[in-house]
Design a protein around this motif. Structure first.
Motif, PDB file in Angstrom:
ATOM      1  N   LYS A 290      -1.094   1.454   1.421  1.00 23.16           N
ATOM      2  CA  LYS A 290      -0.459   2.640   0.842  1.00 23.16           C
ATOM      3  C   LYS A 290      -0.551   3.823   1.794  1.00 23.16           C
ATOM      4  O   LYS A 290       0.414   4.573   1.979  1.00 23.16           O
ATOM      5  CB  LYS A 290      -1.133   2.977  -0.488  1.00 23.16           C
ATOM      6  CG  LYS A 290      -0.556   4.200  -1.179  1.00 23.16           C
ATOM      7  CD  LYS A 290      -1.279   4.469  -2.483  1.00 23.16           C
ATOM      8  CE  LYS A 290      -0.737   5.731  -3.151  1.00 23.16           C
ATOM      9  NZ  LYS A 290      -1.458   6.027  -4.426  1.00 23.16           N
TER      10      LYS A 290
ATOM     11  N   THR B   6       3.858   7.991   1.534  1.00 24.86           N
ATOM     12  CA  THR B   6       4.566   8.105   0.264  1.00 24.86           C
ATOM     13  C   THR B   6       6.025   7.725   0.459  1.00 24.86           C
ATOM     14  O   THR B   6       6.610   7.961   1.514  1.00 24.86           O
ATOM     15  CB  THR B   6       4.491   9.542  -0.267  1.00 24.86           C
ATOM     16  OG1 THR B   6       4.999  10.423   0.737  1.00 24.86           O
ATOM     17  CG2 THR B   6       3.058   9.926  -0.582  1.00 24.86           C
TER      18      THR B   6
ATOM     19  N   LYS C  57       1.801  -2.959  -7.263  1.00 31.03           N
ATOM     20  CA  LYS C  57       0.399  -3.017  -6.846  1.00 31.03           C
ATOM     21  C   LYS C  57      -0.252  -4.310  -7.318  1.00 31.03           C
ATOM     22  O   LYS C  57      -0.974  -4.967  -6.555  1.00 31.03           O
ATOM     23  CB  LYS C  57      -0.360  -1.809  -7.404  1.00 31.03           C
ATOM     24  CG  LYS C  57      -1.822  -1.766  -7.003  1.00 31.03           C
ATOM     25  CD  LYS C  57      -2.452  -0.422  -7.340  1.00 31.03           C
ATOM     26  CE  LYS C  57      -2.542  -0.207  -8.830  1.00 31.03           C
ATOM     27  NZ  LYS C  57      -3.301   1.029  -9.158  1.00 31.03           N
TER      28      LYS C  57
ATOM     29  N   TYR D 111      10.481  -0.886   5.538  1.00 23.17           N
ATOM     30  CA  TYR D 111       9.340  -0.489   4.706  1.00 23.17           C
ATOM     31  C   TYR D 111       8.733  -1.712   4.020  1.00 23.17           C
ATOM     32  O   TYR D 111       7.517  -1.922   4.023  1.00 23.17           O
ATOM     33  CB  TYR D 111       9.829   0.524   3.666  1.00 23.17           C
ATOM     34  CG  TYR D 111       8.759   1.092   2.773  1.00 23.17           C
ATOM     35  CD1 TYR D 111       8.114   2.286   3.092  1.00 23.17           C
ATOM     36  CD2 TYR D 111       8.402   0.455   1.588  1.00 23.17           C
ATOM     37  CE1 TYR D 111       7.144   2.819   2.265  1.00 23.17           C
ATOM     38  CE2 TYR D 111       7.430   0.982   0.759  1.00 23.17           C
ATOM     39  CZ  TYR D 111       6.811   2.163   1.098  1.00 23.17           C
ATOM     40  OH  TYR D 111       5.844   2.681   0.282  1.00 23.17           O
TER      41      TYR D 111
ATOM     42  N   ASN E 187       0.861   9.578   8.641  1.00 26.48           N
ATOM     43  CA  ASN E 187       0.363   8.297   8.139  1.00 26.48           C
ATOM     44  C   ASN E 187      -0.757   7.739   9.012  1.00 26.48           C
ATOM     45  O   ASN E 187      -1.793   7.300   8.510  1.00 26.48           O
ATOM     46  CB  ASN E 187       1.508   7.286   8.048  1.00 26.48           C
ATOM     47  CG  ASN E 187       2.540   7.684   7.011  1.00 26.48           C
ATOM     48  OD1 ASN E 187       2.296   8.561   6.188  1.00 26.48           O
ATOM     49  ND2 ASN E 187       3.701   7.061   7.056  1.00 26.48           N
TER      50      ASN E 187
ATOM     51  N   SER F 286      12.238   5.615  -2.683  1.00 25.83           N
ATOM     52  CA  SER F 286      11.512   5.497  -3.942  1.00 25.83           C
ATOM     53  C   SER F 286      12.498   5.389  -5.096  1.00 25.83           C
ATOM     54  O   SER F 286      12.427   6.104  -6.072  1.00 25.83           O
ATOM     55  CB  SER F 286      10.592   6.697  -4.148  1.00 25.83           C
ATOM     56  OG  SER F 286      11.320   7.880  -4.108  1.00 25.83           O
TER      57      SER F 286
ATOM     58  N   LEU G 298       5.883   0.889  -9.808  1.00 25.39           N
ATOM     59  CA  LEU G 298       4.837   1.033  -8.802  1.00 25.39           C
ATOM     60  C   LEU G 298       3.592   0.260  -9.205  1.00 25.39           C
ATOM     61  O   LEU G 298       2.949  -0.384  -8.379  1.00 25.39           O
ATOM     62  CB  LEU G 298       4.504   2.519  -8.622  1.00 25.39           C
ATOM     63  CG  LEU G 298       5.600   3.387  -7.987  1.00 25.39           C
ATOM     64  CD1 LEU G 298       5.184   4.850  -8.024  1.00 25.39           C
ATOM     65  CD2 LEU G 298       5.886   2.960  -6.567  1.00 25.39           C
TER      66      LEU G 298
ATOM     67  N   GLU H  29      -7.064   7.703  -9.401  1.00 27.93           N
ATOM     68  CA  GLU H  29      -6.012   8.270  -8.559  1.00 27.93           C
ATOM     69  C   GLU H  29      -6.041   9.794  -8.599  1.00 27.93           C
ATOM     70  O   GLU H  29      -5.762  10.462  -7.600  1.00 27.93           O
ATOM     71  CB  GLU H  29      -4.644   7.761  -9.023  1.00 27.93           C
ATOM     72  CG  GLU H  29      -4.397   6.283  -8.757  1.00 27.93           C
ATOM     73  CD  GLU H  29      -4.274   5.979  -7.274  1.00 27.93           C
ATOM     74  OE1 GLU H  29      -3.929   6.912  -6.513  1.00 27.93           O
ATOM     75  OE2 GLU H  29      -4.521   4.834  -6.874  1.00 27.93           O
TER      76      GLU H  29
ATOM     77  N   SER I  40       0.049  -6.979   4.533  1.00 24.77           N
ATOM     78  CA  SER I  40      -0.679  -7.561   3.409  1.00 24.77           C
ATOM     79  C   SER I  40      -1.027  -9.021   3.671  1.00 24.77           C
ATOM     80  O   SER I  40      -2.172  -9.450   3.473  1.00 24.77           O
ATOM     81  CB  SER I  40       0.167  -7.440   2.133  1.00 24.77           C
ATOM     82  OG  SER I  40      -0.473  -8.052   1.034  1.00 24.77           O
TER      83      SER I  40
ATOM     84  N   GLY J  85       4.955  -3.496   4.963  1.00 24.84           N
ATOM     85  CA  GLY J  85       3.925  -3.641   3.941  1.00 24.84           C
ATOM     86  C   GLY J  85       3.577  -5.090   3.664  1.00 24.84           C
ATOM     87  O   GLY J  85       2.402  -5.456   3.557  1.00 24.84           O
TER      88      GLY J  85
ATOM     89  N   GLY K  72      -4.980  -2.726  -0.606  1.00 29.47           N
ATOM     90  CA  GLY K  72      -3.871  -2.018  -1.240  1.00 29.47           C
ATOM     91  C   GLY K  72      -3.867  -0.543  -0.883  1.00 29.47           C
ATOM     92  O   GLY K  72      -2.812   0.044  -0.597  1.00 29.47           O
ATOM     93  N   HIS K  73      -5.040   0.066  -0.887  1.00 27.02           N
ATOM     94  CA  HIS K  73      -5.145   1.484  -0.537  1.00 27.02           C
ATOM     95  C   HIS K  73      -4.821   1.703   0.937  1.00 27.02           C
ATOM     96  O   HIS K  73      -4.138   2.671   1.298  1.00 27.02           O
ATOM     97  CB  HIS K  73      -6.560   1.975  -0.844  1.00 27.02           C
ATOM     98  CG  HIS K  73      -6.706   3.461  -0.824  1.00 27.02           C
ATOM     99  ND1 HIS K  73      -6.094   4.288  -1.740  1.00 27.02           N
ATOM    100  CD2 HIS K  73      -7.380   4.283   0.022  1.00 27.02           C
ATOM    101  CE1 HIS K  73      -6.391   5.549  -1.473  1.00 27.02           C
ATOM    102  NE2 HIS K  73      -7.166   5.574  -0.404  1.00 27.02           N
TER     103      HIS K  73
END
Length: 288
Positions: free
Chosen positions: A168, A173, A218, A263, A92, A179, A214, A20, A271, A267, A164-165
């Motif tokens: 993301k 973010t 993941k 959000y 994004n 968050s 977090l 990372e 996925s 996601g 996953g990346h």
């Protein structure tokens, strides 16, 4: 086998050996990243040389040098483009397009090198892929144990780290509001006014996100996609809905927050959609 092995080497260097910290400051760690690619590509080509090679210079050293050089050029262009100023609303999608384009160019560079140095017939490869996916009629090719294992490894990395990346980047973010992790702050026994006999009790919800949360998220994403793929391979398409329901229940309280709900759903649905695609591809290619 050649292309599968080189693609696997690329994915390992890009998504497992690249930390990372390296991703966050790719310009600073670009040289280290290229060293990782040099090692993985060289090892992959060396294995191929001992299996079916005849000339070490033209089938190992030169292809390694060209692939790593092209990788460095592509990454350098990506770094320059990432420095370009874009609006927050488009950030994004801009980063996502850079990520997808970057990976496609890396794969294309591998194909070009295989064609020029290892004499791989790309026409035959393309025909082989179409037959494997049953997009054209013909006798189904025999993949063999080695090719099947390499393909499984590639799909595993795609299903976990790559997806996953990608998600993301697509979601961006987390904002300060999102968050946060669920917690409560309560004010009790407060008088409404100096002369009031009744007290006021108010409850505020705030959230604090920890790094462990977090990381767990993941891992949960990895497991849910692998589970969906397994269910698809077993033909249990209806069982996928239970996974979605179970995951939603764990976030039930936070669904009251519209921003968080959007959000979370974006996601999760992305996925699951990609996991279903991976499962169908594996089922068609390996199980017929």
């Amino acid at each position: 086998m050649t292309i599968l092995l080189l693609v696997l080497a690329h994915l390992i260097a890009d998504f497992y050996l690249q930390t990372e910290t390296m991703v966050s400051d790719k310009k600073k760690y670009l040289l280290r990243h290229l060293v990782h690619h040099t090692i993985t590509i060289f090892l992959a080509l060396t294995v191929l040389y001992f299996v079916q090679g005849t000339e070490f210079l033209t089938q190992v050293l030169l292809p390694t040098l060209v692939i790593v050089t092209l990788h460095g050029v592509v990454d350098g262009i990506k770094i320059k483009l990432q420095e370009k100023s874009v609006t927050t609303q488009r950030q994004n999608s801009y980063n996502l397009s850079l990520f997808v384009g970057d990976q496609l160019l890396h794969i294309i560079s591998i194909l070009v090198v295989c064609y020029l140095f290892i004499k791989v017939d790309l026409g035959d490869i393309f025909h082989y892929i179409l037959l494997s996916l049953k997009l054209i009629e013909g006798v189904q090719p025999d993949h063999g144990l080695v090719n099947s294992l390499l393909f499984l490894c590639i799909m595993f990395i795609l299903c976990t780290s790559v997806t996953g990346h990608l998600i993301k980047i697509m979601l961006g973010t987390l904002t300060r509001h999102l968050s946060l992790f669920e917690g409560k702050y309560t004010l009790r026994d407060l008088a409404v006014s100096a002369t009031s006999e009744k007290n006021m009790s108010e409850e505020y919800t705030y959230m604090v996100m920890k790094h462990q949360d977090l990381s767990r998220g993941k891992v949960i994403g990895y497991l849910e996609r692998l589970l969906v793929v397994a269910l698809i391979l077993m033909g249990s398409f209806s069982a996928v809905g239970f996974i979605v329901a179970a995951k939603s229940l764990t976030r039930f309280k936070q669904m009251d927050d519209r921003d968080w709900a959007e959000y979370f759903l974006l996601g999760t649905l992305t996925s699951f959609l990609l996991a279903i695609v991976y499962g169908v591809v594996l089922k068609v290619v390996l199980l017929g």
